[in-house]
Design a protein around this motif. Structure first.
Motif, PDB file in Angstrom:
ATOM      1  N   HIS A  49       0.854  -1.186   0.000  1.00  0.00           N
ATOM      2  CA  HIS A  49       0.000   0.000   0.000  1.00  0.00           C
ATOM      3  C   HIS A  49       0.889   1.234   0.000  1.00  0.00           C
ATOM      4  O   HIS A  49       1.619   1.488   0.964  1.00  0.00           O
ATOM      5  CB  HIS A  49      -0.917   0.004   1.222  1.00  0.00           C
ATOM      6  CG  HIS A  49      -1.790   1.204   1.301  1.00  0.00           C
ATOM      7  ND1 HIS A  49      -2.332   1.677   2.486  1.00  0.00           N
ATOM      8  CD2 HIS A  49      -2.246   2.049   0.335  1.00  0.00           C
ATOM      9  CE1 HIS A  49      -3.061   2.749   2.243  1.00  0.00           C
ATOM     10  NE2 HIS A  49      -3.020   3.002   0.944  1.00  0.00           N
ATOM     11  N   ASP A 102      -7.311   3.821  -4.915  1.00  0.00           N
ATOM     12  CA  ASP A 102      -8.438   4.060  -4.021  1.00  0.00           C
ATOM     13  C   ASP A 102      -8.825   5.528  -4.089  1.00  0.00           C
ATOM     14  O   ASP A 102      -7.978   6.410  -3.904  1.00  0.00           O
ATOM     15  CB  ASP A 102      -8.076   3.688  -2.582  1.00  0.00           C
ATOM     16  CG  ASP A 102      -9.190   4.060  -1.615  1.00  0.00           C
ATOM     17  OD1 ASP A 102     -10.312   3.584  -1.823  1.00  0.00           O
ATOM     18  OD2 ASP A 102      -8.932   4.831  -0.671  1.00  0.00           O
ATOM     19  N   TRP A 112     -13.023  -4.091   1.170  1.00  0.00           N
ATOM     20  CA  TRP A 112     -11.642  -4.546   0.998  1.00  0.00           C
ATOM     21  C   TRP A 112     -11.450  -5.989   1.437  1.00  0.00           C
ATOM     22  O   TRP A 112     -10.518  -6.662   0.993  1.00  0.00           O
ATOM     23  CB  TRP A 112     -10.684  -3.619   1.757  1.00  0.00           C
ATOM     24  CG  TRP A 112     -10.630  -2.237   1.178  1.00  0.00           C
ATOM     25  CD1 TRP A 112     -11.237  -1.114   1.648  1.00  0.00           C
ATOM     26  CD2 TRP A 112      -9.935  -1.841  -0.014  1.00  0.00           C
ATOM     27  NE1 TRP A 112     -10.975  -0.035   0.840  1.00  0.00           N
ATOM     28  CE2 TRP A 112     -10.166  -0.454  -0.184  1.00  0.00           C
ATOM     29  CE3 TRP A 112      -9.147  -2.504  -0.944  1.00  0.00           C
ATOM     30  CZ2 TRP A 112      -9.641   0.272  -1.257  1.00  0.00           C
ATOM     31  CZ3 TRP A 112      -8.608  -1.793  -2.006  1.00  0.00           C
ATOM     32  CH2 TRP A 112      -8.862  -0.420  -2.154  1.00  0.00           C
ATOM     33  N   LEU A 149      -6.288   3.620   4.138  1.00  0.00           N
ATOM     34  CA  LEU A 149      -7.519   2.936   3.768  1.00  0.00           C
ATOM     35  C   LEU A 149      -8.440   2.761   4.966  1.00  0.00           C
ATOM     36  O   LEU A 149      -7.979   2.546   6.088  1.00  0.00           O
ATOM     37  CB  LEU A 149      -7.209   1.554   3.191  1.00  0.00           C
ATOM     38  CG  LEU A 149      -6.473   1.458   1.861  1.00  0.00           C
ATOM     39  CD1 LEU A 149      -6.382  -0.006   1.437  1.00  0.00           C
ATOM     40  CD2 LEU A 149      -7.164   2.273   0.782  1.00  0.00           C
ATOM     41  N   CYS A 151     -10.379   0.156   6.215  1.00  0.00           N
ATOM     42  CA  CYS A 151     -10.542  -1.282   6.013  1.00  0.00           C
ATOM     43  C   CYS A 151     -10.420  -1.999   7.347  1.00  0.00           C
ATOM     44  O   CYS A 151     -10.042  -1.401   8.365  1.00  0.00           O
ATOM     45  CB  CYS A 151      -9.491  -1.812   5.033  1.00  0.00           C
ATOM     46  SG  CYS A 151      -7.785  -1.591   5.570  1.00  0.00           S
ATOM     47  N   VAL A 155      -7.588  -6.991   6.793  1.00  0.00           N
ATOM     48  CA  VAL A 155      -7.005  -6.529   5.538  1.00  0.00           C
ATOM     49  C   VAL A 155      -5.733  -5.749   5.813  1.00  0.00           C
ATOM     50  O   VAL A 155      -4.708  -5.928   5.130  1.00  0.00           O
ATOM     51  CB  VAL A 155      -8.006  -5.651   4.753  1.00  0.00           C
ATOM     52  CG1 VAL A 155      -7.344  -5.043   3.518  1.00  0.00           C
ATOM     53  CG2 VAL A 155      -9.214  -6.473   4.348  1.00  0.00           C
TER      54      VAL A 155
END
Length: 271
Positions: A49, A102, A112, A149, A151, A155
């Motif tokens: 990420h 994203d 996710w 994110l 999430c 994840v």
């Protein structure tokens, strides 16, 4: 040969621009070429990420990395695709790296958790013509975003995060053009070398992974998520491989290792 390869990919300029976090991203990118083999051996390969505010260098970093293995820039906005569309993307990826953007500000959203199987076995269900069939994801997943994110912890524990906007992020010492106009044909020497090194990469990770996992668990204790320890151990092994491939200076190696250890340490801090 190492100096020739470093020169071909302008490694010193790359480090001058992105620092240790760039080196970590490059180590992941090298491993991602053989993600299917690593998942087969270790039952996991982490998502990468890359997060950073607009202008932090995300696009520059990805364009550079894609030149290393000749991958045509190909990003997907998963939130704007249907579940069937996302499944087709992963099924058709082959051994390529799938780059997912994203857009948190979008009205569209994605669960996710849907991506969790891509971390381990790589198998997922694809629907079509009123039939369901199990497909295998053979590539690797890279996610980019301007913000962290939203999430689940499940994840998040499957990701290695490279934050280009972190307070201690490297301040570029060269202009973007120093790596932005890298010649793709010259840079492909890296991709060719890595493509030929599948057995070396796989066997080295097998040898060093248990030791690195044990060191991390011993250093950070039971608060460290076992999956995070595995991800960080894999990244430490991949960093070793990259350092061997490019004869990376000791100070850069240590800085990159610190970034990995910071990921492990932050995982132990309750939110």
């Amino acid at each position: 040969m190492q100096n020739e390869l470093k020169s071909a990919i302008r490694f010193n300029n790359f480090v001058a621009y992105f620092g240790a976090r760039g080196v970590l991203a490059m180590a992941w990118w090298m491993g991602a070429v053989h993600a299917a083999r690593i998942r087969q051996d270790q039952n996991s390969f982490p998502f990468l990420h890359i997060v950073g505010a607009a202008g932090s260098g995300k696009t520059l970093l990805l364009n550079y990395l894609q030149k290393l293995n000749g991958q045509t820039p190909d990003s997907h906005s998963l939130a704007h695709a249907t579940p069937a569309g996302r499944a087709r993307t992963f099924a058709s990826a082959g051994q390529r790296i799938v780059i997912c953007e994203d857009h948190s500000e979008s009205e569209q959203s994605i669960d996710w958790d849907e991506l969790k199987p891509l971390y381990s076995v790589g198998s997922f269900v694809q629907a079509g013509n009123d039939q369901f069939q199990v497909e295998t994801f053979k590539g690797a997943l890279l996610i980019t975003s301007n913000q962290p994110l939203e999430c689940s912890d499940a994840v998040r524990s499957r990701m290695v995060v490279v934050d280009l906007s972190a307070a201690d992020a490297h301040t570029p010492r060269v202009r973007p053009e120093a790596i932005g106009d890298l010649n793709a044909d010259e840079a492909s020497a890296f991709g060719i070398k890595v493509a030929q090194a599948e057995d070396w990469i796989s066997s080295t990770i097998k040898v060093f992974l248990p030791s690195y996992q044990g060191q991390l668990m011993h250093k950070y204790g039971p608060s460290l998520n076992a999956r995070t320890a595995l991800n960080c151990a894999q990244m430490l092994a991949l960093l070793d491989l990259l350092c061997s491939l490019l004869a990376i200076p000791q100070d850069v190696q240590l800085d990159a290792r610190k970034v990995i250890h910071d990921i492990a340490f932050l995982d132990t801090i309750p939110y």
